[in-house]
Enzyme design. Structure first.
Site, PDB file in Angstrom:
ATOM      1  N   ARG A  63      31.063  31.512  57.053  1.00  0.00           N
ATOM      2  CA  ARG A  63      32.450  30.923  57.822  1.00  0.00           C
ATOM      3  C   ARG A  63      31.500  30.943  59.290  1.00  0.00           C
ATOM      4  NH1 ARG A  63      35.671  31.499  54.809  1.00  0.00           N
ATOM      5  NH2 ARG A  63      38.016  33.213  55.209  1.00  0.00           N
ATOM      6  N   GLU A  68      37.130  24.828  61.510  1.00  0.00           N
ATOM      7  CA  GLU A  68      38.157  25.299  60.769  1.00  0.00           C
ATOM      8  C   GLU A  68      38.692  26.780  61.276  1.00  0.00           C
ATOM      9  OE1 GLU A  68      36.683  24.293  56.320  1.00  0.00           O
ATOM     10  OE2 GLU A  68      35.596  25.340  57.453  1.00  0.00           O
ATOM     11  N   HIS A 108      34.018  22.585  52.597  1.00  0.00           N
ATOM     12  CA  HIS A 108      34.453  24.053  51.700  1.00  0.00           C
ATOM     13  C   HIS A 108      34.683  23.965  50.318  1.00  0.00           C
ATOM     14  CE1 HIS A 108      36.271  27.479  54.492  1.00  0.00           C
ATOM     15  NE2 HIS A 108      36.226  27.882  53.437  1.00  0.00           N
TER      16      HIS A 108
END
Length: 337
Positions: free
Chosen positions: A238, A267, A294
């Site tokens: 992440r 994000e 991603h």
């Protein structure tokens, strides 16, 4: 016989939709642009179960607005976009996919490592510019991944899958995790190291930890000052686990030789004060960075596995079973026989 109502909030491979339709009445938003919060609530409030995606933010307001929902199945492994505490308080079971994306995500980690270390993107750009005149002794000299020391931060399923692939390059595998993984140490020949040691001894560092309140900026300015000079950092977990501005500074002063990422801070919608986009200072460092949008699970096979797994997780809960990916302690509703 009662057929539970299920709302699927984005496009997914048809195989998963068809599995759910065998047992449930499905409201399927077959789109790839996230619904507004108002539209999401409007379609979800009558449902018994939801199948949601990473770009859906299930916050406390939404949880309070969907009183009939008893199951939320997430199309992915991370669940930092879901307020699990609020769900638990409202007796909503939350489930994820613990294994369906592991191998594909590990594959892209290796791809990013090689692309970064061997200067593949700038080499490609040089060829396309028309300036390539044949072999040259100093063209785009990179670094070997084989026989290097790989440090993996987070040694769960994905971290271990990366280690298995890296063994094929005869790397020395080290890791940090809040829990010692002794079985994996024996299987993979991996060596546990405290985070500080891992940072200052590794040639390549891969971030593979879950995003939680205590892992936000796990690698901030202080930690990046401790990395081995000339090392490479790769993030496939992440974005907010890494302080992107601090990464730009470490690249600028030469502490880091390169940075690759498939995930970005902007994000992570549940993180307070997240940036609006990737820092321009990072985007401008074309020679030292590799970015992908991603796509860790961005293969046809991985998305189909996720569709099947997400459907199975949801249906298991509706059958009154505790799914293998359940992340909170809520009794499943048993809306199906």
């Amino acid at each position: 016989m009662y057929r539970p109502k299920v709302f699927i909030s984005q496009w997914m491979p048809p195989i998963g939709v068809d599995m759910i339709r065998q047992y449930c009445d499905v409201d399927y938003y077959n789109g790839t642009t996230p619904l507004s919060k108002q539209d999401f609530i409007s379609r979800a409030k009558e449902a018994d179960a939801l199948l949601i995606f990473m770009c859906d933010t299930i916050d406390g307001q939404i949880v309070q607005s969907i009183p009939n929902v008893r199951v939320i199945s997430s199309f992915g492994k991370g669940y930092d976009n879901i307020d699990v505490t609020a769900c638990t308080a409202q007796n909503i079971l939350v489930t994820i996919n613990p294994d369906a994306l592991t191998d594909s995500t590990a594959d892209i980690a290796i791809g990013l490592i090689l692309s970064l270390a061997r200067n593949i993107l700038p080499s490609d750009s040089s060829i396309r510019s028309g300036k390539f005149n044949g072999w040259h002794a100093t063209n785009f000299l990179g670094r070997d991944f084989h026989h290097s020391r790989l440090g993996i931060i987070g040694f769960g399923a994905i971290g271990q899958a990366i280690a298995r692939r890296a063994k094929g390059f005869d790397t020395e595998i080290c890791y940090y995790d809040v829990v010692r993984q002794t079985a994996a140490e024996q299987e993979l020949g991996a060596v546990y190291k405290p985070l500080e040691e891992l940072l200052n001894q590794s040639d390549f560092l891969v971030v593979a930890v879950n995003l939680q309140p205590d892992t936000i900026h796990l690698l901030s300015r202080n930690e990046l000052q401790q990395v081995k000079p000339g090392s490479f950092l790769i993030n496939i977990s992440r974005g907010s686990i890494v302080d992107e501005q601090a990464v730009a500074e470490a690249l600028d002063d030469g502490r880091l030789q390169g940075y690759a990422a498939d995930v970005f801070e902007f994000e992570d919608r549940m993180v307070p004060q997240r940036p609006s986009y990737i820092p321009s200072s990072l985007l401008e460092m074309r020679e030292k960075t590799v970015f992908t949008p991603h796509i860790g699970t961005g293969t046809i096979e991985a998305r189909e596995r996720l569709a099947v797994s997400s459907a199975n997780q949801l249906l298991a809960a509706l059958h009154g079973q505790i799914p293998s990916g359940a992340v909170n302690r809520v009794n499943p509703p048993k809306l199906l026989p």
